[in-house]
Design a protein around this motif. Structure first.
Motif, mmCIF file in Angstrom:
data_model
loop_
_atom_site.group_PDB
_atom_site.id
_atom_site.type_symbol
_atom_site.label_atom_id
_atom_site.label_comp_id
_atom_site.label_asym_id
_atom_site.label_seq_id
_atom_site.Cartn_x
_atom_site.Cartn_y
_atom_site.Cartn_z
ATOM 1 N N ARG A 202 -12.291 16.454 18.080
ATOM 2 C CA ARG A 202 -11.330 17.097 17.178
ATOM 3 C C ARG A 202 -10.864 18.459 17.652
ATOM 4 O O ARG A 202 -10.105 19.129 16.980
ATOM 5 C CB ARG A 202 -11.973 17.314 15.812
ATOM 6 N N LYS A 203 -11.437 18.938 18.775
ATOM 7 C CA LYS A 203 -11.163 20.302 19.271
ATOM 8 C C LYS A 203 -11.622 21.345 18.253
ATOM 9 O O LYS A 203 -11.087 22.441 18.197
ATOM 10 C CB LYS A 203 -9.674 20.537 19.603
ATOM 11 N N LEU A 204 -12.577 20.977 17.434
ATOM 12 C CA LEU A 204 -13.110 21.922 16.456
ATOM 13 C C LEU A 204 -14.199 22.761 17.122
ATOM 14 O O LEU A 204 -14.425 23.917 16.761
ATOM 15 C CB LEU A 204 -13.696 21.120 15.284
ATOM 16 N N GLY A 205 -14.844 22.159 18.139
ATOM 17 C CA GLY A 205 -15.934 22.841 18.838
ATOM 18 C C GLY A 205 -15.518 24.220 19.329
ATOM 19 O O GLY A 205 -16.252 25.199 19.196
ATOM 20 N N THR A 212 -18.122 20.944 22.934
ATOM 21 C CA THR A 212 -19.066 19.830 23.118
ATOM 22 C C THR A 212 -18.461 18.712 23.961
ATOM 23 O O THR A 212 -17.292 18.361 23.809
ATOM 24 C CB THR A 212 -19.487 19.232 21.751
ATOM 25 N N ILE A 227 -30.695 16.114 16.175
ATOM 26 C CA ILE A 227 -30.352 17.180 17.117
ATOM 27 C C ILE A 227 -31.422 17.216 18.217
ATOM 28 O O ILE A 227 -32.618 17.260 17.908
ATOM 29 C CB ILE A 227 -30.313 18.553 16.389
ATOM 30 N N ASN A 245 -25.984 16.682 19.397
ATOM 31 C CA ASN A 245 -26.051 16.030 18.100
ATOM 32 C C ASN A 245 -25.723 14.553 18.308
ATOM 33 O O ASN A 245 -24.665 14.221 18.844
ATOM 34 C CB ASN A 245 -24.999 16.691 17.187
ATOM 35 N N ARG A 249 -22.225 13.228 11.889
ATOM 36 C CA ARG A 249 -21.728 14.540 11.453
ATOM 37 C C ARG A 249 -21.422 14.596 9.955
ATOM 38 O O ARG A 249 -20.267 14.724 9.559
ATOM 39 C CB ARG A 249 -20.478 14.931 12.284
ATOM 40 N N PRO A 250 -22.451 14.536 9.124
ATOM 41 C CA PRO A 250 -22.232 14.462 7.675
ATOM 42 C C PRO A 250 -21.518 15.679 7.085
ATOM 43 O O PRO A 250 -20.963 15.577 5.982
ATOM 44 C CB PRO A 250 -23.656 14.350 7.100
ATOM 45 N N SER A 251 -21.482 16.815 7.824
ATOM 46 C CA SER A 251 -20.836 18.011 7.249
ATOM 47 C C SER A 251 -19.320 17.958 7.356
ATOM 48 O O SER A 251 -18.634 18.750 6.714
ATOM 49 C CB SER A 251 -21.304 19.275 7.969
ATOM 50 N N LEU A 252 -18.821 17.070 8.215
ATOM 51 C CA LEU A 252 -17.378 17.080 8.459
ATOM 52 C C LEU A 252 -16.671 16.010 7.635
ATOM 53 O O LEU A 252 -17.296 15.097 7.109
ATOM 54 C CB LEU A 252 -17.108 16.874 9.953
ATOM 55 N N GLU A 265 -22.716 14.408 20.919
ATOM 56 C CA GLU A 265 -21.937 15.614 21.234
ATOM 57 C C GLU A 265 -22.877 16.646 21.822
ATOM 58 O O GLU A 265 -23.831 17.063 21.161
ATOM 59 C CB GLU A 265 -21.336 16.199 19.963
ATOM 60 N N LEU A 297 -28.045 17.458 9.538
ATOM 61 C CA LEU A 297 -28.017 18.093 8.215
ATOM 62 C C LEU A 297 -26.603 18.056 7.668
ATOM 63 O O LEU A 297 -25.635 18.041 8.429
ATOM 64 C CB LEU A 297 -28.472 19.548 8.327
HETATM 65 C C1 LIG Z 1 -26.345 21.371 18.552
HETATM 66 C C2 LIG Z 1 -25.447 20.770 17.535
HETATM 67 C C3 LIG Z 1 -25.940 20.502 16.266
HETATM 68 C C4 LIG Z 1 -25.133 19.928 15.281
HETATM 69 N N1 LIG Z 1 -25.663 19.664 14.051
HETATM 70 C C5 LIG Z 1 -24.895 19.078 13.111
HETATM 71 C C6 LIG Z 1 -25.439 18.761 11.836
HETATM 72 O O1 LIG Z 1 -26.637 18.981 11.559
HETATM 73 N N2 LIG Z 1 -24.615 18.224 10.899
HETATM 74 C C7 LIG Z 1 -23.294 17.953 11.164
HETATM 75 O O2 LIG Z 1 -22.591 17.472 10.290
HETATM 76 N N3 LIG Z 1 -22.747 18.194 12.381
HETATM 77 C C8 LIG Z 1 -23.512 18.775 13.347
HETATM 78 N N4 LIG Z 1 -22.968 19.042 14.583
HETATM 79 C C9 LIG Z 1 -21.624 18.493 14.911
HETATM 80 C C10 LIG Z 1 -20.513 19.438 14.786
HETATM 81 O O3 LIG Z 1 -20.034 19.219 13.500
HETATM 82 C C11 LIG Z 1 -19.445 19.104 15.839
HETATM 83 O O4 LIG Z 1 -20.005 19.080 17.090
HETATM 84 C C12 LIG Z 1 -18.350 20.144 15.874
HETATM 85 O O5 LIG Z 1 -17.679 20.066 14.674
HETATM 86 C C13 LIG Z 1 -17.377 19.959 17.040
HETATM 87 O O6 LIG Z 1 -16.560 18.818 16.907
HETATM 88 P P1 LIG Z 1 -15.536 18.367 18.066
HETATM 89 O O7 LIG Z 1 -16.341 18.123 19.306
HETATM 90 O O8 LIG Z 1 -14.904 17.109 17.572
HETATM 91 O O9 LIG Z 1 -14.564 19.464 18.238
HETATM 92 C C14 LIG Z 1 -23.765 19.622 15.584
HETATM 93 C C15 LIG Z 1 -23.267 19.878 16.866
HETATM 94 C C16 LIG Z 1 -24.077 20.443 17.845
HETATM 95 C C17 LIG Z 1 -23.514 20.712 19.208
#
Ligand SMILES: Cc1cc2nc3c(=O)[nH]c(=O)nc-3n(C[C@H](O)[C@H](O)[C@H](O)COP(=O)(O)O)c2cc1C
Ligand SMILES: Nc1ncnc2c1ncn2[C@@H]1O[C@H](COP(=O)(O)OP(=O)(O)O)[C@@H](O)[C@H]1O
Length: 328
Positions: A202-205, A212, A227, A245, A249-252, A265, A297
């Motif tokens: 998503r380029k959110l990283g 990532t 993780i 990870n 990605r439950p937070s997104l 990722e 998480l």
């Molecule tokens: C070390 C690490 C830990 C992460 N932990 C979580 C997590 O616990 N819960 C979650 O929803 N996403 C987690 N993420 C995912 C991030 O939401 C996701 O990598 C970030 O939004 C970048 O998204 P993109 O690669 O599509 O841009 C983690 C990512 C990394 C690199």
């Protein structure tokens, strides 16, 4: 190694030593079977062939009966399996789509149409709990009797044990499920790795400050998730240290482009300048999962997520310093 989808291709061996199975994880028991298969194939002057199913038969029945619990958690994707089978020195792998036709084939039809008609089997090696054909009616005894009558050899591989523990895909799944990467590596005979092409996310990283490398895990039910402290192979001469990870990605927002998909990722702790800021897209990498930090998480908002990833990165660095620095 040549790979075929189905056995009706001119390139499929017309005389073979065959082993049949799902080979999820290609663990030490599988590796022992493959070594035996190769020897038997060489002795007979025929090709060594693995016959495997995709989807996994239990995935098929889970879907049919709408019982997702029936589907086994997946140690590796088909890509991982094919790579490991090639490493083991197999000549050909035939991937059969497990479908209604195959599920309803009697054991004798399977022997006649697939093993003899399709693969020209001269030798068939199966595990000690192997079952085949409609309603799992075929077993080793039936296969052995057919071999006697129809002129092919049949052998059974006994359970392979490591320190008294039977090596099996379910033992690997359990080890990965509880995050015991050392136990998984002992059963696999190598560290647990996931490989694939680096795809766009998503380029959110970059907004969060954590770029990532994204790999798709092409199955909805991975045996491991959470993780992890990782090493990334394939981008530079030395493996890159990272934190990753594996999951959904439950937070997104679940409705976004990769919503619900299982991704691995990886954020690399130190990004080599020579790769360029985005030089990894499209490359094939192998990520070695060394140590699990915690489960995924559901963070409340992007600030909390960023803080969580920062802590994971620091914990990964500390773990790598005390456990791995000697290796790389
Ligand atoms: C070390 C690490 C830990 C992460 N932990 C979580 C997590 O616990 N819960 C979650 O929803 N996403 C987690 N993420 C995912 C991030 O939401 C996701 O990598 C970030 O939004 C970048 O998204 P993109 O690669 O599509 O841009 C983690 C990512 C990394 C690199
Ligand atoms: N430290 C790093 N760790 C991982 N990838 C990095 C790093 N620095 C640069 N990159 C590059 O950035 C890309 C990921 O950028 P990102 O903003 O996370 O987008 P995406 O949504 O595609 O994951 C990677 O594919 C890689 O080429």
């Amino acid at each position: 190694m040549k790979v075929f989808r189905g056995f009706k291709h001119p390139g499929v061996a017309s005389a073979s030593a065959v082993t049949i199975g799902n080979f999820d994880g290609v663990h030490r028991g599988h590796q022992a079977m493959l070594a035996l298969l190769k020897g038997e194939a060489q002795q007979r002057g025929v090709a060594s062939v693995v016959l495997t199913f995709e989807p996994h038969p239990r995935d098929y029945f889970a879907e049919l009966h709408q019982k997702p619990d029936l589907a086994p958690a997946r140690v590796g994707t088909l890509r991982d399996k094919l790579e490991d089978l090639a490493t083991a020195g197999v000549d050909q792998t035939v991937v059969l789509p497990f479908d209604a036709r195959l599920a309803n084939q009697s054991p004798q039809e399977f022997i006649d149409q697939v093993l003899l008609g399709g693969l020209g089997a001269r030798y068939v090696l199966v595990g000690d709990d192997f079952r085949f054909g409609k309603a799992r009616a075929g077993d080793y005894a039936l296969l052995d009797a057919a071999g006697d009558a129809q002129g092919f050899d049949v052998a059974r591989m006994n359970s392979y044990e490591v320190h008294g523990l039977r090596v099996s895909s379910s033992a690997v799944r359990e080890a990965l499920g509880r995050g015991d990467m050392a136990a998984a590596a002992r059963l696999l005979g190598r560290p647990y790795c996931i490989s694939g092409h680096v795809v766009h996310g998503r380029k959110l990283g970059r907004t969060l400050g954590f770029k990532t490398l994204n790999l798709r895990f092409a199955h909805w039910k991975p045996a491991a998730s959470g993780i992890f402290v990782v090493l990334v192979h394939g981008l530079s001469a030395k493996p890159l240290q990272g934190v990753a990870n594996l999951g959904v990605r439950p937070s997104l927002d679940p409705t976004d482009v990769n919503g619900g998909r299982v991704l691995l990722e990886t954020h690399c702790l130190d990004w080599p300048a020579e790769l360029g800021p985005e030089g990894a897209y499209g490359k094939i990498i192998r990520v070695e999962l060394l140590h699990k930090l915690h489960d995924e998480l559901k963070y409340d908002g992007l600030d909390a997520l960023t803080q969580g990833i920062q802590k994971d990165r620091d914990d990964a660095r500390a773990w790598l310093q005390s456990n791995v620095s000697a290796r790389i």
